[in-house]
Design a protein around this motif. Structure first.
Motif, PDB file in Angstrom:
ATOM      1  N   GLY A   1      -9.520   9.471  -3.059  1.00 27.12           N
ATOM      2  CA  GLY A   1      -9.583   9.806  -1.632  1.00 27.12           C
ATOM      3  C   GLY A   1      -9.504  10.896  -1.590  1.00 27.12           C
ATOM      4  O   GLY A   1      -9.057  12.025  -2.418  1.00 27.12           O
TER       5      GLY A   1
ATOM      6  N   ARG B 273      -4.698  10.436  -2.737  1.00 26.19           N
ATOM      7  CA  ARG B 273      -4.127   9.790  -2.930  1.00 26.19           C
ATOM      8  C   ARG B 273      -5.155   8.552  -3.682  1.00 26.19           C
ATOM      9  O   ARG B 273      -6.570   8.674  -2.987  1.00 26.19           O
ATOM     10  CB  ARG B 273      -3.914   9.163  -1.508  1.00 26.19           C
TER      11      ARG B 273
ATOM     12  N   GLN C 283      -7.167   5.178  -4.343  1.00 31.95           N
ATOM     13  CA  GLN C 283      -7.729   3.608  -3.138  1.00 31.95           C
ATOM     14  C   GLN C 283      -8.058   2.392  -4.087  1.00 31.95           C
ATOM     15  O   GLN C 283      -8.745   2.417  -4.768  1.00 31.95           O
ATOM     16  CB  GLN C 283      -8.281   4.382  -2.259  1.00 31.95           C
TER      17      GLN C 283
ATOM     18  N   ASN D 197      -8.596  -0.739   0.849  1.00 33.20           N
ATOM     19  CA  ASN D 197      -8.909   0.466   0.423  1.00 33.20           C
ATOM     20  C   ASN D 197      -8.111   1.718   1.158  1.00 33.20           C
ATOM     21  O   ASN D 197      -8.523   2.964   1.614  1.00 33.20           O
ATOM     22  CB  ASN D 197     -10.437   1.010   1.345  1.00 33.20           C
ATOM     23  N   ASP D 198      -6.550   1.018   1.997  1.00 33.08           N
ATOM     24  CA  ASP D 198      -6.096   2.001   2.847  1.00 33.08           C
ATOM     25  C   ASP D 198      -4.968   2.186   0.715  1.00 33.08           C
ATOM     26  O   ASP D 198      -3.718   1.269   0.529  1.00 33.08           O
ATOM     27  CB  ASP D 198      -5.563   1.928   4.006  1.00 33.08           C
TER      28      ASP D 198
ATOM     29  N   ASN E 143      -1.546   3.207   1.793  1.00 29.85           N
ATOM     30  CA  ASN E 143      -0.893   2.739   2.356  1.00 29.85           C
ATOM     31  C   ASN E 143      -1.070   1.039   1.577  1.00 29.85           C
ATOM     32  O   ASN E 143       0.066   0.184   1.504  1.00 29.85           O
ATOM     33  CB  ASN E 143      -1.171   2.811   3.740  1.00 29.85           C
ATOM     34  N   ASP E 144      -1.773   0.260   2.040  1.00 32.74           N
ATOM     35  CA  ASP E 144      -2.461  -0.894   1.517  1.00 32.74           C
ATOM     36  C   ASP E 144      -1.973  -1.493   0.303  1.00 32.74           C
ATOM     37  O   ASP E 144      -1.681  -1.846   0.210  1.00 32.74           O
ATOM     38  CB  ASP E 144      -3.397  -2.094   2.354  1.00 32.74           C
TER      39      ASP E 144
ATOM     40  N   THR F  77      -0.395   6.612  -4.941  1.00 38.23           N
ATOM     41  CA  THR F  77      -0.620   6.143  -3.325  1.00 38.23           C
ATOM     42  C   THR F  77      -0.081   7.186  -2.299  1.00 38.23           C
ATOM     43  O   THR F  77      -1.407   7.261  -1.533  1.00 38.23           O
ATOM     44  CB  THR F  77      -0.273   4.701  -2.979  1.00 38.23           C
TER      45      THR F  77
ATOM     46  N   SER G  27       1.870   6.946  -0.281  1.00 42.06           N
ATOM     47  CA  SER G  27       2.729   6.357   0.440  1.00 42.06           C
ATOM     48  C   SER G  27       3.751   6.873   1.158  1.00 42.06           C
ATOM     49  O   SER G  27       4.703   5.774   0.575  1.00 42.06           O
ATOM     50  CB  SER G  27       2.319   4.921   0.121  1.00 42.06           C
TER      51      SER G  27
ATOM     52  N   HIS H  81      -0.239   2.087  13.405  1.00 42.84           N
ATOM     53  CA  HIS H  81       0.976   2.419  12.300  1.00 42.84           C
ATOM     54  C   HIS H  81       2.224   1.525  12.449  1.00 42.84           C
ATOM     55  O   HIS H  81       3.517   1.507  12.171  1.00 42.84           O
ATOM     56  CB  HIS H  81       1.182   3.866  12.468  1.00 42.84           C
TER      57      HIS H  81
ATOM     58  N   LEU I 279       2.969   0.210   8.967  1.00 40.67           N
ATOM     59  CA  LEU I 279       1.753   0.141   9.078  1.00 40.67           C
ATOM     60  C   LEU I 279       1.337  -0.800   9.502  1.00 40.67           C
ATOM     61  O   LEU I 279       2.173  -1.569   9.975  1.00 40.67           O
ATOM     62  CB  LEU I 279       1.448  -0.042   7.583  1.00 40.67           C
TER      63      LEU I 279
ATOM     64  N   ARG J 270      -0.176  -4.116   9.719  1.00 42.42           N
ATOM     65  CA  ARG J 270      -0.471  -5.396   9.035  1.00 42.42           C
ATOM     66  C   ARG J 270       0.282  -6.048   9.374  1.00 42.42           C
ATOM     67  O   ARG J 270       0.398  -7.388   8.382  1.00 42.42           O
ATOM     68  CB  ARG J 270      -0.321  -4.885   7.305  1.00 42.42           C
TER      69      ARG J 270
END
Length: 421
Positions: free
Chosen positions: A137, A141, A143, A149-150, A152-153, A194, A196, A284, A357, A359
């Protein structure tokens, strides 16, 4: 049936169909899902002895009703394609994975898949590009492809399987311990890459919850404070963990807008996927997202789905039969206890990440919920004495719980807005 479920989980996490040239464009994932579901139906493994099955179906219905209520009749078909596979996966895993052996195998598969993604991230961090062709990224970070692809995921996945890897480490022989230890270290380094904040806090919460269970709240609090200080030294983003920091401020603003969406559409929300139609930044926060997009009806169901799952694994831990008067039952409980604790820690870490997040509909979240549900259904048969949860007896409690949590969100957002100001 079970091997097909494992294949589906591997394809869902590793996703080779999205970067191997010969597989790109082929409906690999849907075909495996259909085959697994057909095998599940043929097997007759349909013991729906938990309220989560009804709740998830009801929540699925609310998603479709919300689409129609917001003027899009085609949203019914859209949700069948988007959330339908999640529902099927939950049903298959929660009914097929009720034995310790199957749950351990599924955990091992998930840990190894997540480790592959962490290794991809390590290579990506070193060379600037992973074997999938996905570059590092712009913010440095890591991915992956598809639903990961995030960064955080990715972090949420690593946190979710971290306790599972620890359980596998504990149960393994010498060579196995080396293997699972390697997976654990790789996953933790993956969390670091990450960068994150939610994932780092998730790891801290998993460790803190374990220490709390073993040593009590005071020790957990002291070690938690020390752990947070260490994480702030390791991550520049953790040093910016402040309501006034630009990224955090944007999230708080998004939470505020989500609550305003709920106020304007209180019953069924603004519709799944429509949050960004009202606000440029996504929620978020998985709780705010469900509240804004599905309204009070969807939020109560989603909260009940999560609440019952936490309640179930906690019930196994709290049972503790008397070793002197019930030796056989105590021995059975003692076997189930480590897995119950593992699943509780996975849920704690996963929803700690989910709080930061959007999600709410991500399949990995429902896979972990399904494993915990299937475990409880099986443990209740193996131990005896565990409560039989039902919506008829305890379903109404989730309405005041939802009202209280919504009020808590309003209070929290107002405090954070004042702090940021």
């Amino acid at each position: 049936m079970f091997p097909l479920i494992l294949v589906y989980v591997v394809l869902t996490i590793v996703r080779p169909q999205e970067y191997i040239t010969s597989l790109i464009g082929l409906p690999v994932l849907p075909v495996v899902l259909v085959l697994a579901f057909a095998a599940w139906v043929a097997s007759g493994a349909r013991r729906l002895h938990a309220p989560q099955f009804f709740i998830l179906l009801a929540f699925f219905g609310v998603l479709m009703v919300s689409e129609v209520a917001n003027g899009w009749l085609g949203g019914v078909k859209d949700q069948l394609g988007k959330f339908g596979p999640v529902v099927l996966t939950f049903f298959m895993i929660a009914t097929a994975c009720t034995t310790q052996r199957r749950i351990l195998v599924l955990m091992a598969v998930m840990v190894m898949c997540a480790t592959v993604l962490a290794m991809h991230g390590i290579g990506q961090a070193r060379s600037g590009i992973g074997w999938t062709g996905i570059p590092l990224g712009e913010d440095g970070r890591i991915q992956y492809v598809g639903i990961f692809n995030d960064p955080n995921d990715l972090g949420m996945l690593f946190v979710s399987v971290f306790p599972m890897a620890c359980l596998l480490l504990k149960r393994a022989g010498f060579v196995g311990k080396l293997f699972w230890l390697g997976c654990i270290l790789t996953l933790l380094y993956g969390v670091r890459l990450t960068n994150s904040r939610g994932a780092m806090l998730g790891v801290l919460i998993v460790i803190g919850a374990y220490v709390w269970y073993r040593r009590g709240m005071l020790v957990a609090g002291v070690l938690g404070a020390a752990g947070l200080a260490v994480m702030k030294m390791l991550s520049s983003r953790m040093q910016e963990l402040d309501a006034g920091e630009e990224s955090a401020s944007g999230r708080v603003d998004a939470w505020y807008e989500g609550l305003q969406m709920f106020k304007s559409h209180p019953l069924f929300g603004v519709g799944p996927g429509n949050f960004t139609e009202y606000n440029p930044l996504t929620a978020h926060n998985s709780f705010v997202l469900v509240l804004a997009e599905t309204g009070f009806v969807g939020y109560v169901l989603w909260l009940a789905l999560i609440g019952y799952t936490f309640w179930m694994v906690a019930a196994v831990l709290r049972l503790k039969p008397d070793a002197a008067t019930e030796p056989a039952r105590f021995a059975a409980w003692d076997i189930e206890r480590p897995m119950a604790l593992t699943l509780l820690l996975s849920l704690c870490g996963m929803f700690a990440c989910a709080f930061f997040l959007s999600r709410s509909y991500m399949i990995v979240l429902y896979v972990v919920l399904a494993i915990a549900t299937g475990f409880f259904v099986g443990a209740r048969e193996r131990i005896g004495g565990l409560p039989a949860f039902s919506m008829h007896e305890s379903g109404m409690r989730w309405i005041p719980a939802a009202i209280g949590s919504i009020a808590g969100l309003f209070v929290l957002v107002n405090i954070l807005l004042r702090t940021a100001g």
